[in-house]
Design an enzyme around this catalytic site. Structure first.
Site, PDB file in Angstrom:
ATOM      1  N   ASN A  85      -5.400  -0.471   4.265  1.00 14.73           N
ATOM      2  CA  ASN A  85      -4.192  -0.996   3.594  1.00 14.73           C
ATOM      3  C   ASN A  85      -3.395  -1.009   4.340  1.00 14.73           C
ATOM      4  O   ASN A  85      -2.914  -0.013   4.064  1.00 14.73           O
ATOM      5  CB  ASN A  85      -4.615  -1.150   2.643  1.00 14.73           C
ATOM      6  CG  ASN A  85      -4.066  -1.762   1.848  1.00 14.73           C
ATOM      7  OD1 ASN A  85      -3.975  -3.296   1.752  1.00 14.73           O
ATOM      8  ND2 ASN A  85      -2.517  -1.204   1.388  1.00 14.73           N
ATOM      9  N   GLU A  86      -3.353  -1.879   5.066  1.00 17.01           N
ATOM     10  CA  GLU A  86      -1.321  -1.906   5.855  1.00 17.01           C
ATOM     11  C   GLU A  86      -1.318  -1.027   6.627  1.00 17.01           C
ATOM     12  O   GLU A  86       0.310  -0.546   6.153  1.00 17.01           O
ATOM     13  CB  GLU A  86      -0.329  -2.648   4.156  1.00 17.01           C
ATOM     14  CG  GLU A  86      -1.025  -3.906   3.978  1.00 17.01           C
ATOM     15  CD  GLU A  86      -0.092  -3.641   2.880  1.00 17.01           C
ATOM     16  OE1 GLU A  86       0.084  -5.393   2.604  1.00 17.01           O
ATOM     17  OE2 GLU A  86       0.763  -3.147   2.313  1.00 17.01           O
ATOM     18  N   TYR A 111       3.569 -11.411   2.508  1.00 14.84           N
ATOM     19  CA  TYR A 111       4.299 -10.989   0.791  1.00 14.84           C
ATOM     20  C   TYR A 111       6.087 -11.879   1.017  1.00 14.84           C
ATOM     21  O   TYR A 111       6.536 -11.273   0.523  1.00 14.84           O
ATOM     22  CB  TYR A 111       4.373  -9.578   0.490  1.00 14.84           C
ATOM     23  CG  TYR A 111       2.881  -9.456  -0.043  1.00 14.84           C
ATOM     24  CD1 TYR A 111       2.307  -9.901  -1.783  1.00 14.84           C
ATOM     25  CD2 TYR A 111       2.050  -8.909   0.270  1.00 14.84           C
ATOM     26  CE1 TYR A 111       1.099  -9.520  -1.988  1.00 14.84           C
ATOM     27  CE2 TYR A 111       1.141  -9.135   0.038  1.00 14.84           C
ATOM     28  CZ  TYR A 111       0.386  -8.761  -0.812  1.00 14.84           C
ATOM     29  OH  TYR A 111      -0.775  -8.830  -1.600  1.00 14.84           O
ATOM     30  N   GLU A 127      -4.306 -11.154   1.536  1.00 17.25           N
ATOM     31  CA  GLU A 127      -3.402 -10.870   0.635  1.00 17.25           C
ATOM     32  C   GLU A 127      -2.520 -12.122   1.336  1.00 17.25           C
ATOM     33  O   GLU A 127      -1.806 -11.780   1.822  1.00 17.25           O
ATOM     34  CB  GLU A 127      -2.804  -9.642   1.217  1.00 17.25           C
ATOM     35  CG  GLU A 127      -4.208  -8.408   0.183  1.00 17.25           C
ATOM     36  CD  GLU A 127      -3.330  -7.184   0.099  1.00 17.25           C
ATOM     37  OE1 GLU A 127      -2.053  -7.225   0.113  1.00 17.25           O
ATOM     38  OE2 GLU A 127      -4.032  -5.948   0.573  1.00 17.25           O
TER      39      GLU A 127
END
Length: 360
Positions: free
Chosen positions: A178-179, A254, A287
């Site tokens: 993840n990321e 984000y 996401e």
């Protein structure tokens, strides 16, 4: 996304995909078809959500409604999957370990959901890469990608998970991390790790897809020079995507955390669609989220994604529901089932997908 109170974590079920209509074919392994995804007889654009918390539920009924590296054994009732202690890795295959994931996968098979199963988290929530760094005496976070002892333990976990579900059609893809970030590193560091790890996964399971799980940093296409487009975090999106054992691209969004405007998210989405189109592989808008005004701020991104060639699915962060213990975790980004936000973000979005593609 990095969360200070809750996680996006190692052994994450990072995403769940569902066709926006009844599948026309028999269940089977998800795949790519040009710039699109194919799921259960349908090829086109798909929608889903992130539900990291499902893998930690201890109530099977809650799973039907709707993973963790540690350095010390947690207290009773805590789900964990791998322990790093005294320079050794121990996979927890017990009832509070991988048997929990077994039920999640089984439930996904039953309900026609596709899962993206993630092997480690860049962030410290619930252990992550730094649990490996601490457990094997490495100097800092960036050593995760090249330290031999760490990579041996990481691959031990990969093998343990992949070997359990090689025959499951509920697995949409295996995800490296993840990321993943390597701040200040030459882009070769992440590239070499992505290449060797994805090749290793494919050697264990050639049927399921493999993706990186990155945020999409490091991109020249349509770049405006803002931080996310730069190579500061050690990532080169286009180069990494070109690796043969990576089946599709991933990118996140984000703006509130990255210092960009909400409108900028449309450029970010279009840039990755163009990069994926150039690579001949689909992109997953994996996401995206804000902590307020979900409908006003996020639905424009959904519309842009749906209408951008090269982007073939999106997963909002994150799905929320009412469990036996109360509401599922809420980091501010959560969109709960049955709310007005859910209607605009899910119900209306699915209707738009179906209308665009002629699905009924």
């Amino acid at each position: 996304m990095k969360l200070s109170q809750i996680l996006t974590f190692a052994s994450l079920l990072s995403g769940a995909l569902a066709a926006p209509g009844k599948p026309h074919g028999k269940p089977g392994f998800a795949s790519t078809s040009g710039l699109q995804f194919s799921i259960d007889g349908q090829t086109g654009y798909f929608a889903g959500s992130n539900s990291y918390w499902i893998g930690f539920l201890t109530n099977k009924a809650d799973v039907d409604i709707g993973f963790n590296d540690v350095n010390t054994v947690p207290g009773e009732g805590t789900v964990y999957y791998q322990l790093h202690a005294n320079g050794k890795s121990t996979i927890n295959t017990g009832a509070n370990g991988l048997q929990r994931m077994d039920y999640v996968v089984k439930s996904a098979e039953k309900h026609g959901i596709k899962l993206i199963i993630n092997f480690v988290n860049n962030w410290d929530d619930y252990g992550g890469m730094n649990a490996y760094v601490k457990g094997y005496g490495a100097a800092d976070h960036n050593d995760f990608y090249s330290n031999a002892k760490i990579q041996k333990a990481y691959r031990q976990y990969i093998r343990a998970v992949v070997s359990r579900y090689t025959k499951s059609d509920a697995v949409f893809a295996w995800e490296l991390a993840n990321e993943p970030r390597c701040k200040g590193c030459d882009t070769d560091v992440l590239y070499d790790w992505i290449k060797s790890t994805s090749e290793y996964i494919k050697s264990l399971d050639a049927k399921h897809m493999v993706c990186i799980g990155d945020e999409g940093f490091g991109l020249e296409t349509l770049s405006d020079g803002s931080y996310p487009f730069t190579y500061v975090e050690g990532s080169d999106f286009a180069r990494n995507l070109a690796i043969p054992t990576i089946d599709f691209g991933t990118f996140h969004l984000y703006p509130d955390s990255w210092g960009t405007s909400h409108e900028w998210g449309n450029l970010w989405t279009q840039a990755h669609g163009a990069a994926c189109q150039a690579a001949g592989k689909p992109c997953l808008f994996e996401e995206y989220g804000v902590t307020s005004d979900h409908c006003a701020l996020e639905t424009p991104w959904q519309k842009t994604s749906l209408n951008t060639t090269g982007v073939s699915a999106d997963l909002y962060w994150q799905y929320g529901d009412t469990l036996s213990s109360g509401p599922s975790p809420n980091d501010g980004h959560t969109v709960y089932y049955g709310t007005d936000d859910f209607k605009c973000m899910v119900t209306d979005h699915v209707a738009a997908i179906k209308a665009k593609q002629g699905w009924v």
